[in-house]
Design a protein around this motif. Structure first.
Motif, PDB file in Angstrom:
ATOM      1  N   LEU A   1      39.946  51.153  35.348  1.00 40.27           N
ATOM      2  CA  LEU A   1      40.802  50.733  36.457  1.00 40.27           C
ATOM      3  C   LEU A   1      40.329  51.359  37.763  1.00 40.27           C
ATOM      4  O   LEU A   1      40.159  50.663  38.776  1.00 40.27           O
ATOM      5  CB  LEU A   1      42.254  51.121  36.171  1.00 40.27           C
ATOM      6  CG  LEU A   1      43.254  50.878  37.307  1.00 40.27           C
ATOM      7  CD1 LEU A   1      43.326  49.395  37.656  1.00 40.27           C
ATOM      8  CD2 LEU A   1      44.630  51.428  36.928  1.00 40.27           C
TER       9      LEU A   1
ATOM     10  N   ALA B   1      40.659  53.103  29.624  1.00 44.55           N
ATOM     11  CA  ALA B   1      41.349  52.098  30.437  1.00 44.55           C
ATOM     12  C   ALA B   1      41.564  52.609  31.854  1.00 44.55           C
ATOM     13  O   ALA B   1      41.372  51.871  32.833  1.00 44.55           O
ATOM     14  CB  ALA B   1      42.681  51.728  29.791  1.00 44.55           C
TER      15      ALA B   1
ATOM     16  N   ARG C   1      47.572  47.788  39.125  1.00 47.92           N
ATOM     17  CA  ARG C   1      46.774  47.501  40.321  1.00 47.92           C
ATOM     18  C   ARG C   1      47.677  47.351  41.551  1.00 47.92           C
ATOM     19  O   ARG C   1      47.320  47.796  42.648  1.00 47.92           O
ATOM     20  CB  ARG C   1      45.931  46.240  40.126  1.00 47.92           C
ATOM     21  CG  ARG C   1      44.775  46.420  39.150  1.00 47.92           C
ATOM     22  CD  ARG C   1      43.960  45.154  39.011  1.00 47.92           C
ATOM     23  NE  ARG C   1      43.191  44.882  40.220  1.00 47.92           N
ATOM     24  CZ  ARG C   1      42.005  45.429  40.485  1.00 47.92           C
ATOM     25  NH1 ARG C   1      41.464  46.274  39.623  1.00 47.92           N
ATOM     26  NH2 ARG C   1      41.356  45.119  41.593  1.00 47.92           N
TER      27      ARG C   1
ATOM     28  N   SER D   1      36.943  50.121  38.970  1.00 45.63           N
ATOM     29  CA  SER D   1      36.968  48.737  39.448  1.00 45.63           C
ATOM     30  C   SER D   1      37.369  48.638  40.916  1.00 45.63           C
ATOM     31  O   SER D   1      37.121  47.607  41.555  1.00 45.63           O
ATOM     32  CB  SER D   1      37.939  47.906  38.605  1.00 45.63           C
ATOM     33  OG  SER D   1      39.302  48.227  38.903  1.00 45.63           O
TER      34      SER D   1
ATOM     35  N   GLU E   1      54.496  45.720  29.320  1.00 47.62           N
ATOM     36  CA  GLU E   1      54.310  45.115  30.647  1.00 47.62           C
ATOM     37  C   GLU E   1      52.881  45.247  31.150  1.00 47.62           C
ATOM     38  O   GLU E   1      52.583  44.885  32.289  1.00 47.62           O
ATOM     39  CB  GLU E   1      55.259  45.786  31.651  1.00 47.62           C
ATOM     40  CG  GLU E   1      56.733  45.707  31.264  1.00 47.62           C
ATOM     41  CD  GLU E   1      57.267  44.283  31.274  1.00 47.62           C
ATOM     42  OE1 GLU E   1      56.664  43.431  31.954  1.00 47.62           O
ATOM     43  OE2 GLU E   1      58.291  44.016  30.612  1.00 47.62           O
ATOM     44  N   GLN E   2      51.989  45.770  30.320  1.00 43.58           N
ATOM     45  CA  GLN E   2      50.614  45.977  30.745  1.00 43.58           C
ATOM     46  C   GLN E   2      49.855  44.660  30.793  1.00 43.58           C
ATOM     47  O   GLN E   2      50.284  43.652  30.252  1.00 43.58           O
ATOM     48  CB  GLN E   2      49.931  46.986  29.809  1.00 43.58           C
ATOM     49  CG  GLN E   2      50.512  48.383  29.934  1.00 43.58           C
ATOM     50  CD  GLN E   2      49.947  49.357  28.923  1.00 43.58           C
ATOM     51  OE1 GLN E   2      49.032  49.033  28.170  1.00 43.58           O
ATOM     52  NE2 GLN E   2      50.490  50.577  28.891  1.00 43.58           N
ATOM     53  N   ARG E   3      48.718  44.688  31.493  1.00 47.36           N
ATOM     54  CA  ARG E   3      47.844  43.524  31.685  1.00 47.36           C
ATOM     55  C   ARG E   3      48.516  42.418  32.494  1.00 47.36           C
ATOM     56  O   ARG E   3      48.168  41.242  32.367  1.00 47.36           O
ATOM     57  CB  ARG E   3      47.345  42.970  30.339  1.00 47.36           C
ATOM     58  CG  ARG E   3      46.465  43.966  29.593  1.00 47.36           C
ATOM     59  CD  ARG E   3      45.961  43.420  28.270  1.00 47.36           C
ATOM     60  NE  ARG E   3      45.055  44.362  27.645  1.00 47.36           N
ATOM     61  CZ  ARG E   3      45.479  45.413  26.917  1.00 47.36           C
ATOM     62  NH1 ARG E   3      46.770  45.632  26.748  1.00 47.36           N
ATOM     63  NH2 ARG E   3      44.602  46.237  26.389  1.00 47.36           N
ATOM     64  N   ARG E   4      49.468  42.795  33.336  1.00 46.14           N
ATOM     65  CA  ARG E   4      50.090  41.839  34.253  1.00 46.14           C
ATOM     66  C   ARG E   4      49.718  42.143  35.705  1.00 46.14           C
ATOM     67  O   ARG E   4      50.164  41.449  36.608  1.00 46.14           O
ATOM     68  CB  ARG E   4      51.620  41.886  34.110  1.00 46.14           C
ATOM     69  CG  ARG E   4      52.156  41.447  32.772  1.00 46.14           C
ATOM     70  CD  ARG E   4      53.677  41.540  32.748  1.00 46.14           C
ATOM     71  NE  ARG E   4      54.274  40.744  33.824  1.00 46.14           N
ATOM     72  CZ  ARG E   4      55.525  40.921  34.274  1.00 46.14           C
ATOM     73  NH1 ARG E   4      56.284  41.874  33.761  1.00 46.14           N
ATOM     74  NH2 ARG E   4      55.997  40.159  35.251  1.00 46.14           N
ATOM     75  N   GLY E   5      48.936  43.189  35.915  1.00 47.96           N
ATOM     76  CA  GLY E   5      48.554  43.559  37.268  1.00 47.96           C
ATOM     77  C   GLY E   5      49.487  44.554  37.927  1.00 47.96           C
ATOM     78  O   GLY E   5      49.372  44.811  39.133  1.00 47.96           O
TER      79      GLY E   5
END
Length: 263
Positions: free
Chosen positions: A246, A242, A214, A249, A207-211
Motif C-alpha cells: 500500500l 499488504a 487509500r 504504491s 470492509e477491506q479491498r474497497r479503497g
C-alpha cells in the motif's frame, strides 16, 4: 533514590555505575560521566531501556547494573545499521523480537496519485479530533481481534501493542476515521512532534479491498500537505506485505530498518 555505586571489574580504574534517579544510571570514570542508561515505560506498559556509552566495556557495565535492578521482560529499539549497538544488546542477552521498515511517505497528492481518491459509496471521512470516542474504541477493538486471529497483533507497529487493560487508543484526537451510518469501518492515526508520523492505518476485515485505506491515506496526507509538510514517516513490520504494498504504491520509500530486541 539509590546512589550506591555498582562496580564491575577488578582494575583500580574500574568504571563506577551509579543510579542517579528513578530508572536513570550514570557511568563514572574519575567523576567524569562516560555513559548513561535510561529506562521508561511506553504507553503499552512495556519497559524500554537505552544506553549511551562511548566504549563497549562501559556499555556492558551499564547493562549489567541496569538488568540487575529492572524487572523482566525488557525491550529496546535500535537502528539495524548500528551494528555496534545491536551487538552490545546481544551481549547483554537480548534477542531480536521484530523488524520494522521505516518509510518516507510523500504528502503531495500529485506525487502520491491520491488527488482524485474518494471514499467508497456510503462511507464518509471524519477528521482527526472529531471522531466519536465510543465508536472509535469499538472499531479499534474489532480490528485488533481480527488482526490477532490472522497475522497476530505483533505484526502491528510496536507502539500500538495493547496495554495491560487491552486498550490501544492513547489519544483519541489523533485519529481520523472512515464511517458508515452506524459504525466506523477504519482508522488512521497521525502524530506530529518533530515530524508527522503515521502510526496506524487499519480497516475492518469485512470492509477491506474497497479503497477505504487509500481514502484514509489520501485524507491524512492531503491534510499534512496543506499544513506545509512535504513528507510523513511510518513503520511497517517486515511480515506485513499488504501494508508495504500500500505505501509503496503511493511512492513511499524504505529508508532504514529498526530492530526491537527483548530480554
Amino acid at each position: 533514590m539509590n546512589t550506591k555505586p555498582f562496580t564491575s571489574g577488578l582494575s583500580e580504574n574500574a568504571v563506577l555505575i551509579t543510579r542517579v534517579a528513578d530508572r536513570q544510571w550514570h557511568a563514572l570514570d574519575d567523576d567524569l560521566v562516560v555513559g548513561r542508561g535510561h529506562a521508561e515505560h511506553r504507553p503499552d506498559g512495556r519497559l524500554f531501556v537505552s544506553i549511551d556509552a562511548w566504549r563497549d566495556a562501559t556499555f556492558d557495565r551499564l547493562a549489567e547494573a541496569m538488568l540487575a535492578q529492572l524487572p523482566a521482560p525488557l525491550y529496546t529499539v535500535v537502528d539495524e545499521a548500528d551494528v555496534e549497538l545491536t551487538a552490545g544488546w546481544r551481549r547483554a542477552g537480548f534477542t531480536i523480537r521484530r523488524r520494522e521498515w521505516e518509510y518516507a511517505v510523500p504528502t503531495d497528492p500529485q506525487v502520491t496519485g491520491l488527488e482524485a481518491v474518494l471514499p467508497p459509496s456510503g462511507v464518509t471521512l471524519v477528521p482527526a479530533g472529531q471522531a466519536d470516542e465510543s465508536l472509535l474504541r469499538a472499531v479499534d477493538r474489532a480490528i485488533r481481534d481480527e488482526v490477532e486471529a490472522t497475522l497476530g497483533w505483533q505484526s502491528m507497529p510496536a507502539e500500538v501493542i495493547p496495554r495491560s487493560e487491552g486498550d490501544t487508543i492513547v489519544d483519541p484526537s489523533k485519529y481520523a476515521v472512515a464511517a458508515a451510518p452506524d459504525r466506523y469501518l477504519g482508522l488512521i492515526r497521525v502524530v506530529t512532534v518533530n515530524r508527522p508520523r503515521i502510526g496506524l492505518v487499519a480497516v475492518r476485515a469485512g470492509e477491506q479491498r474497497r479503497g477505504i485505506a487509500r481514502s484514509l491515506l489520501a485524507h491524512a496526507l492531503g491534510t499534512l500537505h496543506r499544513s506545509g509538510f512535504t513528507a510523513a514517516w511510518t513503520e511497517v513490520h517486515e511480515s506485513n506485505q499488504a501494508a508495504s504494498a500500500l505505501f509503496e504504491s503511493i511512492g513511499a520509500r524504505p529508508m532504514s530498518s529498526n530492530l526491537e530486541l527483548v530480554r
